[in-house]
Every structure is written in structure tokens, then in C-alpha cells.
Design an enzyme around this catalytic site. Structure first.
Site, PDB file in Angstrom:
ATOM      1  N   PRO A  70       0.848  -1.208   0.000  1.00 11.66           N
ATOM      2  CG  PRO A  70      -0.642  -1.499   1.770  1.00 11.66           C
ATOM      3  CD  PRO A  70       0.617  -2.048   1.181  1.00 11.66           C
ATOM      4  CB  CYS A  71       1.115   4.007  -2.213  1.00 15.34           C
ATOM      5  SG  CYS A  71      -0.561   4.167  -2.792  1.00 15.34           S
TER       6      CYS A  71
END
Ligand SMILES: C[S@@+](CC[C@H](N)C(=O)[O-])C[C@H]1O[C@@H](n2cnc3c(N)ncnc32)[C@H](O)[C@@H]1O
Length: 321
Positions: A70-71
Site C-alpha cells: 500500500p502506498c
């Protein structure tokens, strides 16, 4: 024999789909969201399991690991907050490497990832494991997706470094992507847009080609809440209408909500459908998705556009030949 892929933070499997298209075979996938796992297993064979990537397995064998953590963790960029749980997510990838026997590891993320403390720490860990690295920032539009979307790919390898993937000669647009879909809704809901409220519909009607919220504020202020006026007219990409003869903007998880981006259909008075979103990500119509509208939009918007992933996979596959 086909090269084996282990997919971490696998989502609905768009990156795995790209590698399959390039001749690889995904043999294992770890993902935390059970609806994404169900989608993955419907389209790739039952290899995805519900597993926190921070708890690695030592019995998974593969030639290449692909990972799209996830960013959201990059808000802490520069703060070096080692207690932030999200830092551990990308670092956990390194713990899968030795037991799996993988000779190549690819980590995909937003471009800012390359400037993060996490990236430096992961790269140092991989160096100690004997991997050299090369990082690219690639725009999906240059690789055959009808979408502007810049993503970083870091390739860690024990068998040499790959060439930069070659851009396609013929770039495609939203019109190409939507070809043959028609404007009629379907029965399974993938090609049915959410019914807009009366106010949302009134706004859609007044937003012209390439237009956005700023048009509404100048032409139809009575349709704009006071909060928009406080923010000013400069936010041009919300309540935005796509153009047929251009790539779309980056598709995010919330593309069913017009207030989150440029997600209005080029000519219809609605946001794009899930199917249209999937087409912008290069997902074949034959794929099935599991979950409610919000979940499916997240699975689609979270993914790596398949043509972009394919270009990376093709380039990396040369290392094994
Ligand atoms: C950016 S998406 C990956 C998209 C995927 N590579 C694709 O192309 O379809 C990141 C995924 O990581 C999952 N995730 C988040 N934390 C996780 C964890 N601790 N363990 C496993 N999966 C996790 C999320 O549910 C999300 O599906």
C-alpha cells in the site's frame, strides 16, 4: 517450464495478470482483503490466501516475487518515524526472499516511494541478501494503457539488471478502451453506473467535455455548496469529465465518486462504470470480481494497469533466458 511468481500484497491480481500474460505462472499470493482474494482466485486459480505479509511463509518456492505494498505510508516521508506500522509493510518483503529461492524481486509503488526511508532500508536489506537493484518511474500511457498513471518499479536481481521496458508505438485513448461497450447498462452490474442524486445529475448535465467543478462554479453557482467557494475554483480535477480522445487521469480506488476526481463519462451524465474502470486498467472483460461496488472499485483502482505490468514482465523475463 513457466517461471513461478509469488505475489505479495496481491490485491485482485492485476500485476499477476500481467505476468501471466508474459508467460509466467503465479503459484502463490498473499493478500489481507478477503474480497480481493476471492477475485484473485476466480481469475488466477486458487493460489491466493488471506495472509498478513508481515508473517512470511518459509515453504513458498518461486523464481520471482512481485509486490505492490500500500502506498498510503508516504505522508510520513522525511519524518523517519520508525514506529509507523506502514514502514514495516514494504520491509516485510525482504523476509520472504531467502526461503522462496527467488532470484528477482519487483516492488511497485508510487514514485515518491523511491525517496522514502522505507525504500532505502529495503534496498539495503536486499543488497545484503546479494541483490543489485534498478528503479524506474514509468507512465502507464507509454506502455499501452489508456491512462496517465506514473508508478515506480524497483527491480532487485541476482541475475543481472533488465533493460528499460520499451514504450509502445501506438498509444490508446479512452475511446479505444471503451470500444464495443455500448451505453446500455448490463445485468451483472459491472457496466451499470450508480444512480446519481438529483443534484449530482444537474451538475453532470452542466459539466461539458473536459470540464470540471470550476465550470459549475462560474456557470451554475446555485449548484455549488459554500464549502466549494471557500476552497476556490482552482481544483480542476474533481467533478471532472473525461475526454474520449485522450488518456484518462489516474484511476483511484474511489472512481465511483465524482467528487474524488475526473471520473465523469465523456458523453453520458454519470460516472464511469466498474467495467469502464476495469478497461482503463487493461483488465479483460472475462475477469469476474467479488464484492460490493465500493470493494470492486478499490480492487480495480488499486491495481497495476495490466499493459504496464506486462511491459515490466517482458523486460524482466529476458533475465531468465
Ligand atoms: C496497491 S494494492 C496491490 C494491487 C495489486 N498489486 C494489483 O496489481 O492488483 C495493495 C494491497 O495490499 C493489501 N494489504 C495491505 N496490508 C496488507 C498486509 N499487511 N498483508 C497483506 N496484504 C495487505 C491491501 O488489501 C491491497 O489489496
Amino acid at each position: 517450464m513457466r517461471l513461478r511468481v509469488g505475489d505479495l500484497f496481491a490485491g485482485a491480481g492485476l500485476l499477476s495478470g500481467a505476468f501471466t500474460r508474459a508467460g509466467f505462472k503465479t503459484v502463490y499470493a498473499a493478500e489481507a482483503d478477503h474480497r480481493a482474494i476471492a477475485t484473485f482466485n476466480l481469475n488466477h486459480g486458487k493460489v491466493a490466501e488471506c495472509r498478513d505479509v508481515r508473517q512470511p511463509r518459509d515453504d513458498v518456492r518461486c523464481d520471482i516475487i512481485v509486490a505492490g505494498p500500500p502506498c498510503q505510508g508516504f505522508s510520513t516521508l522525511g519524518k523517519r518515524d520508525r514506529a509507523d506500522e506502514r514502514n514495516v509493510l514494504s520491509l516485510a518483503i525482504a523476509r520472504w526472499v531467502r526461503p522462496s529461492g527467488a532470484r528477482v524481486v519487483i516492488v511497485e509503488n508510487v514514485p515518491q516511494f523511491l525517496e522514502s526511508d522505507q525504500w532505502h532500508r529495503l534496498t539495503e536489506r536486499m543488497r545484503r541478501l546479494g541483490f543489485e537493484s534498478r528503479a524506474w518511474v514509468l507512465d502507464a500511457f507509454d506502455y499501452g494503457a489508456p491512462q496517465r498513471r506514473k508508478r515506480s518499479f524497483t527491480v532487485y536481481s541476482k541475475i543481472g539488471l533488465p533493460e528499460l521496458p520499451r514504450p509502445v508505438k501506438h498509444r490508446i485513448t479512452v475511446r479505444d478502451a471503451f470500444e464495443g461497450l455500448g451505453l446500455k447498462p448490463d445485468v451483472d452490474g459491472m457496466h451499470t453506473a450508480p444512480t446519481p442524486s438529483k443534484l449530482a445529475y444537474e451538475r453532470f448535465v452542466r459539466i461539458l467535455s473536459e470540464g470540471s467543478r470550476s465550470d459549475l462554479m462560474t456557470r451554475s453557482p446555485h449548484l455549488c455548496p459554500p464549502s466549494w467557494r471557500r476552497l476556490g475554483p482552482d481544483v480542476s480535477d474533481v467533478w471532472g469529465r473525461m475526454r474520449y480522445d485522450a488518456p484518462s487521469n489516474t484511476l483511484r480506488c474511489c472512481f465511483q465518486n465524482p467528487s474524488k476526481g475526473r471520473y465523469i463519462h465523456p458523453v453520458e451524465h454519470r460516472v464511469i462504470t466498474l467495467r469502464e474502470g476495469a478497461r482503463l486498467q487493461g483488465v479483460p472483460d472475462s475477469w469476474k470480481f467479488v464484492g460490493d461496488r465500493t470493494s470492486v472499485a478499490r480492487q480495480i483502482g488499486n491495481g497495476v494497469p495490466i499493459p504496464l505490468g506486462y511491459a515490466v514482465a517482458k523486460s524482466v523475463s529476458e533475465l531468465f533466458s
